[in-house]
Design a protein around this motif. Structure first.
Motif, PDB file in Angstrom:
ATOM      1  N   PRO A  10     151.141 -10.870   5.217  1.00  0.00           N
ATOM      2  CA  PRO A  10     151.349 -11.881   6.893  1.00  0.00           C
ATOM      3  C   PRO A  10     150.862 -12.899   6.776  1.00  0.00           C
ATOM      4  CG  PRO A  10     148.819 -10.470   7.010  1.00  0.00           C
ATOM      5  CD  PRO A  10     149.422 -10.486   5.765  1.00  0.00           C
ATOM      6  N   GLY A  11     151.113 -14.004   5.822  1.00  0.00           N
ATOM      7  CA  GLY A  11     150.824 -15.467   6.051  1.00  0.00           C
ATOM      8  C   GLY A  11     149.281 -15.512   4.433  1.00  0.00           C
ATOM      9  N   ARG A  12     149.125 -15.364   3.555  1.00  0.00           N
ATOM     10  CA  ARG A  12     148.577 -15.666   2.336  1.00  0.00           C
ATOM     11  C   ARG A  12     149.539 -17.014   1.521  1.00  0.00           C
ATOM     12  NH1 ARG A  12     148.807 -10.274   2.493  1.00  0.00           N
ATOM     13  NH2 ARG A  12     150.333  -9.964   0.828  1.00  0.00           N
ATOM     14  N   LEU A  13     148.687 -17.309   0.896  1.00  0.00           N
ATOM     15  CA  LEU A  13     149.943 -18.700   0.565  1.00  0.00           C
ATOM     16  C   LEU A  13     150.197 -18.521  -1.136  1.00  0.00           C
ATOM     17  CD1 LEU A  13     150.273 -21.529   0.874  1.00  0.00           C
ATOM     18  CD2 LEU A  13     148.374 -22.528  -0.187  1.00  0.00           C
ATOM     19  N   VAL A  14     150.952 -18.675  -1.688  1.00  0.00           N
ATOM     20  CA  VAL A  14     151.056 -18.120  -2.688  1.00  0.00           C
ATOM     21  C   VAL A  14     151.094 -19.320  -3.754  1.00  0.00           C
ATOM     22  CG1 VAL A  14     152.450 -17.636  -4.856  1.00  0.00           C
ATOM     23  CG2 VAL A  14     152.386 -16.567  -2.279  1.00  0.00           C
ATOM     24  N   VAL A  15     149.679 -19.812  -4.506  1.00  0.00           N
ATOM     25  CA  VAL A  15     149.655 -20.934  -5.907  1.00  0.00           C
ATOM     26  C   VAL A  15     150.419 -20.850  -7.209  1.00  0.00           C
ATOM     27  CG1 VAL A  15     147.685 -22.859  -5.989  1.00  0.00           C
ATOM     28  CG2 VAL A  15     147.438 -21.251  -3.562  1.00  0.00           C
ATOM     29  N   GLU A  16     150.588 -21.430  -7.700  1.00  0.00           N
ATOM     30  CA  GLU A  16     150.880 -21.368  -8.927  1.00  0.00           C
ATOM     31  C   GLU A  16     149.960 -22.734  -9.550  1.00  0.00           C
ATOM     32  OE1 GLU A  16     152.597 -20.293 -11.995  1.00  0.00           O
ATOM     33  OE2 GLU A  16     153.391 -20.081 -10.379  1.00  0.00           O
ATOM     34  N   THR A  17     148.875 -21.888  -9.904  1.00  0.00           N
ATOM     35  CA  THR A  17     147.551 -23.030 -10.827  1.00  0.00           C
ATOM     36  C   THR A  17     148.563 -22.379 -12.279  1.00  0.00           C
ATOM     37  OG1 THR A  17     146.743 -21.221 -11.474  1.00  0.00           O
ATOM     38  CG2 THR A  17     146.605 -21.430  -9.177  1.00  0.00           C
ATOM     39  N   ASP A  18     146.667 -23.538 -12.702  1.00  0.00           N
ATOM     40  CA  ASP A  18     147.224 -23.601 -14.686  1.00  0.00           C
ATOM     41  C   ASP A  18     147.116 -22.175 -15.261  1.00  0.00           C
ATOM     42  OD1 ASP A  18     147.872 -26.425 -14.305  1.00  0.00           O
ATOM     43  OD2 ASP A  18     145.441 -26.456 -14.542  1.00  0.00           O
ATOM     44  N   ASP A  19     145.734 -21.271 -14.228  1.00  0.00           N
ATOM     45  CA  ASP A  19     145.972 -19.986 -14.711  1.00  0.00           C
ATOM     46  C   ASP A  19     147.435 -18.412 -14.053  1.00  0.00           C
ATOM     47  OD1 ASP A  19     143.569 -20.586 -16.556  1.00  0.00           O
ATOM     48  OD2 ASP A  19     142.161 -20.406 -14.915  1.00  0.00           O
ATOM     49  N   GLY A  20     148.458 -19.196 -13.782  1.00  0.00           N
ATOM     50  CA  GLY A  20     149.326 -17.923 -13.499  1.00  0.00           C
ATOM     51  C   GLY A  20     149.298 -18.337 -11.792  1.00  0.00           C
ATOM     52  N   ARG A  21     150.183 -17.569 -11.178  1.00  0.00           N
ATOM     53  CA  ARG A  21     149.708 -17.545  -9.077  1.00  0.00           C
ATOM     54  C   ARG A  21     148.574 -16.933  -9.429  1.00  0.00           C
ATOM     55  NH1 ARG A  21     155.859 -17.173  -7.487  1.00  0.00           N
ATOM     56  NH2 ARG A  21     156.726 -19.000  -8.132  1.00  0.00           N
ATOM     57  N   GLN A  22     148.075 -17.517  -7.848  1.00  0.00           N
ATOM     58  CA  GLN A  22     146.844 -17.027  -7.617  1.00  0.00           C
ATOM     59  C   GLN A  22     147.558 -16.815  -5.601  1.00  0.00           C
ATOM     60  OE1 GLN A  22     143.170 -17.962  -8.099  1.00  0.00           O
ATOM     61  NE2 GLN A  22     143.843 -19.035  -9.574  1.00  0.00           N
ATOM     62  N   THR A  23     146.699 -15.679  -5.170  1.00  0.00           N
ATOM     63  CA  THR A  23     147.095 -15.528  -3.405  1.00  0.00           C
ATOM     64  C   THR A  23     145.707 -15.638  -2.685  1.00  0.00           C
ATOM     65  OG1 THR A  23     149.225 -13.579  -3.640  1.00  0.00           O
ATOM     66  CG2 THR A  23     148.777 -14.378  -1.608  1.00  0.00           C
ATOM     67  N   VAL A  24     146.212 -16.590  -1.871  1.00  0.00           N
ATOM     68  CA  VAL A  24     145.369 -16.487  -0.791  1.00  0.00           C
ATOM     69  C   VAL A  24     145.454 -16.513   0.396  1.00  0.00           C
ATOM     70  CG1 VAL A  24     143.541 -18.578  -0.635  1.00  0.00           C
ATOM     71  CG2 VAL A  24     144.655 -19.468  -2.132  1.00  0.00           C
ATOM     72  N   SER A  25     144.108 -15.641   0.751  1.00  0.00           N
ATOM     73  CA  SER A  25     144.687 -15.335   1.906  1.00  0.00           C
ATOM     74  C   SER A  25     143.908 -16.012   3.139  1.00  0.00           C
ATOM     75  CB  SER A  25     144.075 -13.216   2.292  1.00  0.00           C
ATOM     76  OG  SER A  25     144.126 -12.620   1.296  1.00  0.00           O
ATOM     77  N   ALA A  26     142.906 -16.509   3.133  1.00  0.00           N
ATOM     78  CA  ALA A  26     142.260 -17.736   4.212  1.00  0.00           C
ATOM     79  C   ALA A  26     141.284 -18.910   2.913  1.00  0.00           C
ATOM     80  CB  ALA A  26     141.294 -17.141   4.881  1.00  0.00           C
ATOM     81  N   GLY A  27     141.284 -19.834   3.365  1.00  0.00           N
ATOM     82  CA  GLY A  27     140.619 -21.022   3.373  1.00  0.00           C
ATOM     83  C   GLY A  27     140.410 -22.282   3.915  1.00  0.00           C
ATOM     84  N   ASP A  28     140.192 -23.467   3.301  1.00  0.00           N
ATOM     85  CA  ASP A  28     140.225 -24.307   4.072  1.00  0.00           C
ATOM     86  C   ASP A  28     141.463 -25.104   2.958  1.00  0.00           C
ATOM     87  OD1 ASP A  28     138.880 -24.595   6.707  1.00  0.00           O
ATOM     88  OD2 ASP A  28     137.021 -25.681   5.285  1.00  0.00           O
ATOM     89  N   CYS A  29     142.709 -25.937   3.194  1.00  0.00           N
ATOM     90  CA  CYS A  29     143.343 -26.312   2.301  1.00  0.00           C
ATOM     91  C   CYS A  29     143.580 -27.603   2.833  1.00  0.00           C
ATOM     92  CB  CYS A  29     144.949 -25.314   2.841  1.00  0.00           C
ATOM     93  SG  CYS A  29     146.440 -26.446   1.944  1.00  0.00           S
ATOM     94  N   GLU A  30     143.511 -28.692   0.884  1.00  0.00           N
ATOM     95  CA  GLU A  30     143.650 -29.637   1.258  1.00  0.00           C
ATOM     96  C   GLU A  30     144.859 -30.370   0.114  1.00  0.00           C
ATOM     97  OE1 GLU A  30     139.607 -32.458   1.524  1.00  0.00           O
ATOM     98  OE2 GLU A  30     139.927 -31.075  -0.806  1.00  0.00           O
ATOM     99  N   HIS A  31     146.045 -31.300   1.182  1.00  0.00           N
ATOM    100  CA  HIS A  31     147.374 -31.705   0.526  1.00  0.00           C
ATOM    101  C   HIS A  31     146.257 -32.427  -0.646  1.00  0.00           C
ATOM    102  CE1 HIS A  31     150.060 -30.768   3.447  1.00  0.00           C
ATOM    103  NE2 HIS A  31     149.693 -29.689   3.701  1.00  0.00           N
ATOM    104  N   LEU A  32     146.822 -32.518  -1.904  1.00  0.00           N
ATOM    105  CA  LEU A  32     146.796 -33.673  -2.988  1.00  0.00           C
ATOM    106  C   LEU A  32     147.560 -34.497  -3.355  1.00  0.00           C
ATOM    107  CD1 LEU A  32     144.869 -31.367  -4.847  1.00  0.00           C
ATOM    108  CD2 LEU A  32     143.964 -31.816  -3.757  1.00  0.00           C
ATOM    109  N   ARG A  33     146.995 -35.451  -3.820  1.00  0.00           N
ATOM    110  CA  ARG A  33     148.398 -36.531  -4.331  1.00  0.00           C
ATOM    111  C   ARG A  33     149.226 -36.388  -5.430  1.00  0.00           C
ATOM    112  NH1 ARG A  33     147.734 -41.645  -2.879  1.00  0.00           N
ATOM    113  NH2 ARG A  33     145.822 -42.500  -2.060  1.00  0.00           N
ATOM    114  N   PRO A  34     150.408 -36.248  -5.725  1.00  0.00           N
ATOM    115  CA  PRO A  34     150.938 -35.828  -6.688  1.00  0.00           C
ATOM    116  C   PRO A  34     150.389 -36.173  -8.083  1.00  0.00           C
ATOM    117  CG  PRO A  34     152.411 -36.713  -5.334  1.00  0.00           C
ATOM    118  CD  PRO A  34     151.018 -37.119  -4.942  1.00  0.00           C
ATOM    119  N   VAL A  35     150.415 -35.294  -9.273  1.00  0.00           N
ATOM    120  CA  VAL A  35     149.952 -35.454 -10.463  1.00  0.00           C
ATOM    121  C   VAL A  35     151.100 -36.911 -10.700  1.00  0.00           C
ATOM    122  CG1 VAL A  35     149.602 -35.128 -12.707  1.00  0.00           C
ATOM    123  CG2 VAL A  35     148.932 -33.166 -10.824  1.00  0.00           C
TER     124      VAL A  35
END
Length: 328
Positions: free
Chosen positions: A303-328
């Motif tokens: 119902p609103g979980r964020l899917v993040v592709e990390t160096d360790d694979g995909r992780q799903t986040v249900s809640a948290g403070d999100c910051e947009h970062l500069r591109p690598v």
């Protein structure tokens, strides 16, 4: 609004109509007609009166009766010129068994944001809480937070402000600004800086298999000076972006009407959210209760979980403070 008063307003908007004719049509006394007209005048409606009868000349800029007038959504509006917290009032109404009520205020004196942070709510803003009772399990309730973000974003765009959404529910606008973020972190994206227009706080009560009630609190920096808001929130306002005041009555109506449509089809909310989201495709850092998740935001799941592709694979986040970062 009192149903008879609704009918009086409808008749006056089609006016002029005489007092006796209005009394006969509504099945009330001429004295009652006069009392309703005077109550509307006290609420800020300009009602002309001449030999032809009464007619509605002008609707007030803001207020409960003003927002209810012409509102195409089944909510009662409880208006306060000033109140400590619309969410607190909505919770009280929920405890009394109420539903489908919007608590609306011109000013809050004790507003709270996520993580129990202060939320400054000066006069000129739009501070509201929507109380309703959806027939869904508790696990589905977060989708209504995303629905509120979509509704606020659409209302802002209708008002001429190209708002976007940062996961999960911050409504932002990009402005030209030099420098670093308020946190002083050079990795945080700043150069078309994203400034906050709207904050959303959802509260609920129920059991695992059923929601008892949901209160969605929405704070809109409408016709306020951004300098009057805490700088750490990196705020702006509709008025500052537009260069002129926004019609708060119309904005509130569009927000509530859109939210009403979305709450009826929660499965459609994510597609609507994706349309306005700037988080997807960006590098993000999300501070969660279990630690920091950093990577590329690739999708959002019901119902609103964020899917993040990390160096360790995909992780799903249900809640948290999100910051947009500069591109690598």
């Amino acid at each position: 609004m009192n149903e008879t008063r609704h009918r009086v307003l409808d008749a006056l908007s089609d006016g002029p109509v005489s007092g006796p004719a209005l009394a006969e049509d509504l099945g009330i006394s001429r004295s009652a007609v006069w009392k309703h007209v005077e109550a509307l005048r006290e609420a800020g409606f300009t009602i002309a009166s001449d030999d032809a009868g009464y007619s509605l000349a002008e609707v007030p800029e803001f207020g409960g009766l003003a927002v209810e007038y012409g509102l195409d959504a089944p909510f009662d509006i409880e208006y306060h010129d000033s109140i400590p917290s619309t969410n607190a009032r909505a919770r009280d109404l929920a405890a009394e068994g109420a539903s489908d009520v919007v608590v609306l205020a011109n000013e809050q004196t004790g507003g709270r944001g996520r993580l129990d942070r202060d939320w400054v709510s000066p006069s000129g803003g739009i501070w509201l809480s929507i109380l309703f009772r959806p027939d869904v399990p508790m696990a589905h309730a977060p989708v209504y937070t995303l629905a509120a973000a979509v509704a606020a974003t659409r209302a802002a765009r209708e008002a001429g402000v190209e708002a976007t959404i940062k996961w999960p529910n911050d409504v932002l606008v990009s402005v030209t600004s030099a420098g670093t973020s308020s946190a002083g972190d050079d990795d945080v994206l700043v150069g078309g800086e994203e400034r906050k227009l709207v904050g959303i706080l959802t509260e609920m009560e129920g059991e695992a298999d059923r929601v008892s009630w949901v209160v969605v609190g929405i704070g809109v920096n409408a016709n306020v000076d951004p300098d009057s808001l805490p700088s750490e929130a990196n705020p702006t306002s509709l008025q500052a972006v537009r260069g002129e005041a926004v019609d708060r009555r119309l904005f509130t109506q569009r927000l509530v009407e859109t939210f009403d449509t979305l709450r009826q089809t929660p499965e459609s909310v994510l597609d609507e959210w994706r349309e306005y989201a700037t988080t997807l495709g960006k590098r993000v850092r999300v501070e969660t209760p279990k630690g920091v998740v950093e990577g590329e935001a690739v999708d959002v799941e019901f119902p609103g979980r964020l899917v993040v592709e990390t160096d360790d694979g995909r992780q799903t986040v249900s809640a948290g403070d999100c910051e947009h970062l500069r591109p690598v």
